[in-house]
Design a protein around this motif. Structure first.
Motif, PDB file in Angstrom:
ATOM      1  N   SER A   1      -6.775   3.146   2.271  1.00 46.89           N
ATOM      2  CA  SER A   1      -6.945   4.479   1.701  1.00 46.89           C
ATOM      3  C   SER A   1      -7.762   5.367   2.632  1.00 46.89           C
ATOM      4  CB  SER A   1      -7.631   4.392   0.334  1.00 46.89           C
ATOM      5  OG  SER A   1      -6.892   3.573  -0.548  1.00 46.89           O
TER       6      SER A   1
ATOM      7  N   ALA B   1       0.813  -1.214   0.000  1.00 47.34           N
ATOM      8  CA  ALA B   1       0.000   0.000   0.000  1.00 47.34           C
ATOM      9  C   ALA B   1       0.845   1.263   0.000  1.00 47.34           C
ATOM     10  CB  ALA B   1      -0.941  -0.003   1.208  1.00 47.34           C
TER      11      ALA B   1
ATOM     12  N   LEU C   1      -7.707  -2.328  -0.026  1.00 48.07           N
ATOM     13  CA  LEU C   1      -7.358  -1.023  -0.587  1.00 48.07           C
ATOM     14  C   LEU C   1      -8.265   0.067  -0.034  1.00 48.07           C
ATOM     15  CD1 LEU C   1      -5.605   0.573  -2.567  1.00 48.07           C
ATOM     16  CD2 LEU C   1      -7.310   0.075  -4.339  1.00 48.07           C
ATOM     17  N   ALA C   2      -9.556  -0.246   0.116  1.00 49.72           N
ATOM     18  CA  ALA C   2     -10.492   0.749   0.648  1.00 49.72           C
ATOM     19  C   ALA C   2     -10.127   1.143   2.076  1.00 49.72           C
ATOM     20  CB  ALA C   2     -11.922   0.204   0.590  1.00 49.72           C
TER      21      ALA C   2
ATOM     22  N   ALA D   1     -13.187  12.666  -4.573  1.00 41.45           N
ATOM     23  CA  ALA D   1     -11.850  12.768  -5.166  1.00 41.45           C
ATOM     24  C   ALA D   1     -11.694  14.066  -5.954  1.00 41.45           C
ATOM     25  CB  ALA D   1     -11.596  11.563  -6.072  1.00 41.45           C
TER      26      ALA D   1
ATOM     27  N   LEU E   1      -8.003   6.268  -4.865  1.00 44.86           N
ATOM     28  CA  LEU E   1      -7.956   4.837  -4.557  1.00 44.86           C
ATOM     29  C   LEU E   1      -9.282   4.365  -3.955  1.00 44.86           C
ATOM     30  CD1 LEU E   1      -4.346   4.501  -3.087  1.00 44.86           C
ATOM     31  CD2 LEU E   1      -5.146   3.854  -5.365  1.00 44.86           C
ATOM     32  N   LEU E   2      -9.907   5.206  -3.152  1.00 45.41           N
ATOM     33  CA  LEU E   2     -11.211   4.847  -2.581  1.00 45.41           C
ATOM     34  C   LEU E   2     -12.255   4.656  -3.680  1.00 45.41           C
ATOM     35  CD1 LEU E   2     -11.654   7.030   0.630  1.00 45.41           C
ATOM     36  CD2 LEU E   2     -11.718   4.539   0.482  1.00 45.41           C
TER      37      LEU E   2
ATOM     38  N   ARG F   1      -3.470   9.396  -5.114  1.00 50.85           N
ATOM     39  CA  ARG F   1      -4.092   9.986  -3.923  1.00 50.85           C
ATOM     40  C   ARG F   1      -5.108   9.026  -3.311  1.00 50.85           C
ATOM     41  NH1 ARG F   1      -7.335  14.067  -4.298  1.00 50.85           N
ATOM     42  NH2 ARG F   1      -7.929  13.622  -6.452  1.00 50.85           N
ATOM     43  N   ALA F   2      -5.234   9.086  -1.983  1.00 48.83           N
ATOM     44  CA  ALA F   2      -6.155   8.208  -1.261  1.00 48.83           C
ATOM     45  C   ALA F   2      -7.599   8.337  -1.752  1.00 48.83           C
ATOM     46  CB  ALA F   2      -6.066   8.475   0.242  1.00 48.83           C
TER      47      ALA F   2
ATOM     48  N   ALA G   1      -5.581   6.384   5.526  1.00 49.95           N
ATOM     49  CA  ALA G   1      -4.576   7.346   5.078  1.00 49.95           C
ATOM     50  C   ALA G   1      -5.177   8.743   5.009  1.00 49.95           C
ATOM     51  CB  ALA G   1      -4.029   6.929   3.716  1.00 49.95           C
ATOM     52  N   TYR G   2      -6.411   8.840   4.528  1.00 50.76           N
ATOM     53  CA  TYR G   2      -7.086  10.135   4.490  1.00 50.76           C
ATOM     54  C   TYR G   2      -7.325  10.671   5.902  1.00 50.76           C
ATOM     55  CZ  TYR G   2     -10.852  13.517   4.044  1.00 50.76           C
ATOM     56  OH  TYR G   2     -11.627  14.645   4.154  1.00 50.76           O
TER      57      TYR G   2
ATOM     58  N   ALA H   1       0.258   4.292  -2.504  1.00 48.61           N
ATOM     59  CA  ALA H   1      -0.185   5.593  -1.994  1.00 48.61           C
ATOM     60  C   ALA H   1       0.758   6.714  -2.409  1.00 48.61           C
ATOM     61  CB  ALA H   1      -0.305   5.543  -0.472  1.00 48.61           C
TER      62      ALA H   1
END
Length: 388
Positions: free
Chosen positions: A309, A256, A305-306, A376, A268-269, A264-265, A312-313, A260
């Motif tokens: 991400s 990840a 991944l969700a 996004a 990815l979301l 951008r997170a 991370a945000y 990343a």
């Protein structure tokens, strides 16, 4: 490093609990003759309590700087709850009315266990010590191993599944004594700061997308095991199928950081939620059992991944002294989505089987994807209204 090792062991043990609970507790309830509304209420208790426990524990964690102390309280309470489930089932008292209270106790105290560990891991990542994904993947590994081993248990046994969950909670409690009890108390968050963060447009879009995505994902948590069994899977194959999905999750989390750094997170979301919509369509409509097994690597994107991400945000968006509170609000939001889904999907599944349930879940995930695309775009434009 000793703290990092202890945290990884904690993730390993605490997610092993879910490796037994998520795949095998719904079939265990069904084997006890619990179905319909009673089934939906018991399976929805965990996410329902996650709307309460994480925000409460997160506020306390931020205000007092508590970490290990709170984790020990949470683990002890969760163990007491599931020990009660095991005792009732072993004594022949596993009815809905008897199980409700101990399941609620378990759910309330289990709900902040992952969130509090995430706060510790995110703090370490923020300080540049260890990337979050490199720590969190140990939780996925614990889930994977437990799901495979639990496939050797008899899901219709009165006590095997509850005793396994209670034993793993006891192990998790033991590990918490190796974690730091507290951190220096940061500046206490004010109500105005919390309101300002939650009032910003980007945060509202982020939480809305997470709500719908998790409402759809609840179909997988609640109905996938039943769908597999209906397609002819044995309990051992059921556990292995869940494990394949979690292995893909481990692979994604291990890589990840590199992903990343390039994307951008929020983007990815949106990708993860779109893949989830595709995954539910395929699960609902492909024939046979083995295609379902082959689809499981998509779990690495749809969930792994969700989740990476999203956190991370949260880490980048929330001020340091609001990290626990922000994480608690995020967990409460996805839990509200789970409750909404779990009170609905079992009835949809009973009425139209996997095709109807997972087809509807795909539509809900598509809504989440659409909101995530708007999220996004907004974050790319830099229009965030709340001050940091």
């Amino acid at each position: 490093m000793p703290g990092v090792v202890a945290l990884r062991l904690y993730y390993l043990a605490s997610f092993a609990v879910l490796g037994v609970y998520l795949p095998f507790f719904p079939p265990w309830l069904a084997s006890r003759g619990i179905e319909g509304l009673s089934f939906g209420l018991l399976t929805a208790t965990f996410p329902a309590m996650s709307m309460i426990g994480p925000p409460v524990f997160g506020l306390v964690a931020d205000a007092l700087g508590l970490r290990g102390h709170l984790l020990r309280v949470a683990c002890a309470g969760a163990f007491a709850g599931f020990a009660g489930v095991a005792a009732l089932a072993g004594g022949g008292g596993g009815s809905f009315a008897a199980l409700l209270l101990p399941v609620v106790v378990f759910a309330f105290f289990r709900s902040p266990m992952s969130m509090l560990a995430d706060v510790v891991a995110l703090e370490a990542a923020r300080e540049g010590h260890v990337p979050y994904g490199a720590t969190r993947l140990f939780g996925s590994m614990g889930f994977l191993v437990a799901a495979v081993l639990a496939g050797g248990l008899e899901p219709t046994s009165a006590v095997q599944i509850p005793l396994a969950i209670a034993a793993l909670l006891l192990v998790t409690l033991g590990v918490t004594f190796a974690l730091p009890s507290r951190v220096p108390v940061p500046a206490r968050p004010s109500a105005a700061q919390i309101r300002a963060l939650l009032a910003s447009a980007d945060v509202r879009l982020f939480l809305a997308a997470a709500f719908f995505a998790q409402a759809a994902f609840a179909c997988y948590d609640q109905c996938f095991s039943l769908h597999l069994l209906a397609r002819g899977a044995s309990p051992r194959i059921l556990g292995a199928t869940w494990a394949v999905g979690v292995f893909a999750e481990v692979v994604v989390m291990a890589n990840a950081g590199a992903l990343a750094a390039r994307v951008r997170a929020p983007v990815l979301l949106a990708v993860a939620y779109g893949v989830a919509a595709l995954r539910w369509i395929l699960i609902g409509f492909v024939p046979g059992f083995w295609p379902l097994f082959a689809l499981q690597p998509l779990h690495g994107i749809a969930f792994g991944l969700a989740w990476i991400s999203a956190l991370a945000y949260v880490k980048d968006r929330a001020p340091k002294h609001l990290l626990g509170t922000a994480q608690g609000v995020f967990v409460a939001t996805v839990s509200a989505g789970s409750v909404t889904g779990m009170l609905s999907w079992i009835h949809v599944y009973r009425r139209g089987g996997g095709a109807l349930a997972f087809g509807c879940a795909a539509l809900v995930s598509a809504i989440a994807c659409g909101i995530a695309i708007a999220f996004a775009r907004r974050t790319r434009a830099g229009r965030n209204e709340a001050p940091r």
